[in-house]
Design an enzyme around this catalytic site. Sequence first.
Site, PDB file in Angstrom:
ATOM      1  CB  CYS A  43      73.222  92.206  58.245  1.00 34.66           C
ATOM      2  SG  CYS A  43      74.896  91.622  58.616  1.00 34.66           S
ATOM      3  CG  ASP A  94      75.909  92.875  66.340  1.00 37.08           C
ATOM      4  OD1 ASP A  94      75.224  93.090  65.329  1.00 37.08           O
ATOM      5  OD2 ASP A  94      76.862  92.071  66.370  1.00 37.08           O
TER       6      ASP A  94
HETATM    7  C1  RUB Z   1      76.118  90.729  61.891  1.00 39.57           C
HETATM    8  C2  RUB Z   1      74.885  91.432  62.350  1.00 39.57           C
HETATM    9  C3  RUB Z   1      73.740  90.573  62.790  1.00 39.57           C
HETATM   10  C4  RUB Z   1      73.806  90.403  64.301  1.00 39.57           C
HETATM   11  C5  RUB Z   1      72.858  89.320  64.797  1.00 39.57           C
HETATM   12  O1  RUB Z   1      77.212  91.603  61.744  1.00 39.57           O
HETATM   13  O2  RUB Z   1      74.821  92.632  62.478  1.00 39.57           O
HETATM   14  O3  RUB Z   1      72.524  91.173  62.477  1.00 39.57           O
HETATM   15  O4  RUB Z   1      75.135  90.039  64.682  1.00 39.57           O
HETATM   16  O5  RUB Z   1      73.240  88.071  64.273  1.00 39.57           O
HETATM   17  P1  RUB Z   1      78.655  91.007  61.377  1.00 39.57           P
HETATM   18  P2  RUB Z   1      72.814  86.699  64.990  1.00 39.57           P
HETATM   19  O6  RUB Z   1      78.509  90.224  60.123  1.00 39.57           O
HETATM   20  O7  RUB Z   1      79.530  92.215  61.248  1.00 39.57           O
HETATM   21  O8  RUB Z   1      79.091  90.140  62.546  1.00 39.57           O
HETATM   22  O9  RUB Z   1      71.312  86.711  65.060  1.00 39.57           O
HETATM   23  O10 RUB Z   1      73.358  85.633  64.087  1.00 39.57           O
HETATM   24  O11 RUB Z   1      73.443  86.689  66.347  1.00 39.57           O
END
Ligand code: RUB
Length: 317
Positions: A134, A203
């Site tokens: 992701c 998350d």
């Molecule tokens: C994004 C996702 C990321 C986490 C951490 O999912 O799973 O790995 O949110 O991101 P989506 P960060 O695109 O559905 O929001 O480190 O930027 O907080």
Amino acid sequence: MHNNSERVSDVIAETAFAIKEMHIRGAGRIARAGASALCDFADGYDGLTLDGFKRDLDVAVKKILDSRPTAVSLWNGVHYSIKDVSRSSDLKAAMNSVVVNSKEFIKGSSEAIRSIASIGARVVQDGDVIMTHCNSSAVMEVIKEAHRQGKRLKVFATESRPWRQGILTVNELADEGVDVTLIIDSAVRVVMKEVSKVLVGADTITSNGMLVNKIGTSHLALAANEARVPFYVCSETYKFSPMTIRGDRVTIEERGPEEVINAEEIRSSVKVFNPVFDSTPAKYIDAIITEVGIVSPGSVYELMIRRLGDGVSNLRD
Ligand code: RUB
């Protein structure tokens, strides 16, 4: 012409919409966006009573929290912003507390990412082959920092269907000059043989050290476990979920079939299931890189209790 109250509730509605529709995405970014919307709401509030402010704030908070259910970062950012309202003795003090606390959350959140970048870059070794999934800003900053320090790295980034956030990841890293390769999600196990570390974002992390992150994360964890590749989570501590201390389950968001397929491509009787996140048990996680240091998944509970103190018994629904 909008009056001031309409303008401020527009800010809440626009932010909630942008989060829901994924114009703002990623657990850290949505938390900062939620806090920032509440800051604007409080700053521009033109009601006349404290009770009225509290009622309107409750509506605003609910709207923001309803936008996406899984990332506890949003809940923590919002609740940090409003934490002093209940003990404020007048309207001005209540409004001011939201402005001050939301700004403090946003500042702390950005500083946390910088700390994670420098702590995480020490974990990354010259010659590492990293796999990520992701698009996590915490992971991005770790990789970029290690690269800036002159470590020679190779990165494999998964496409991350259906939203394909992997495209953001590969472009962001390519712009920094990192050697990066895009793979489809189903290539994870084959490619894992070449990988020396997996780095993913978070998350939500539960009190027993379980990771909730983008759907497919658990496949990386299983494949890493099978290939004996260390699996690291890069996560600010505001992704730790206080509610899980009392046994609450994390809600896994499900989104519509249109994100996966055009309706014309399949028979009308076909059902489409589109869960957005999955859970990776603590036993597959080697360590969590946080702004306060590298911690084991087994120490999340202790860390949360220490930070929340008496607040644990006051957790709201
Ligand atoms: C994004 C996702 C990321 C986490 C951490 O999912 O799973 O790995 O949110 O991101 P989506 P960060 O695109 O559905 O929001 O480190 O930027 O907080």
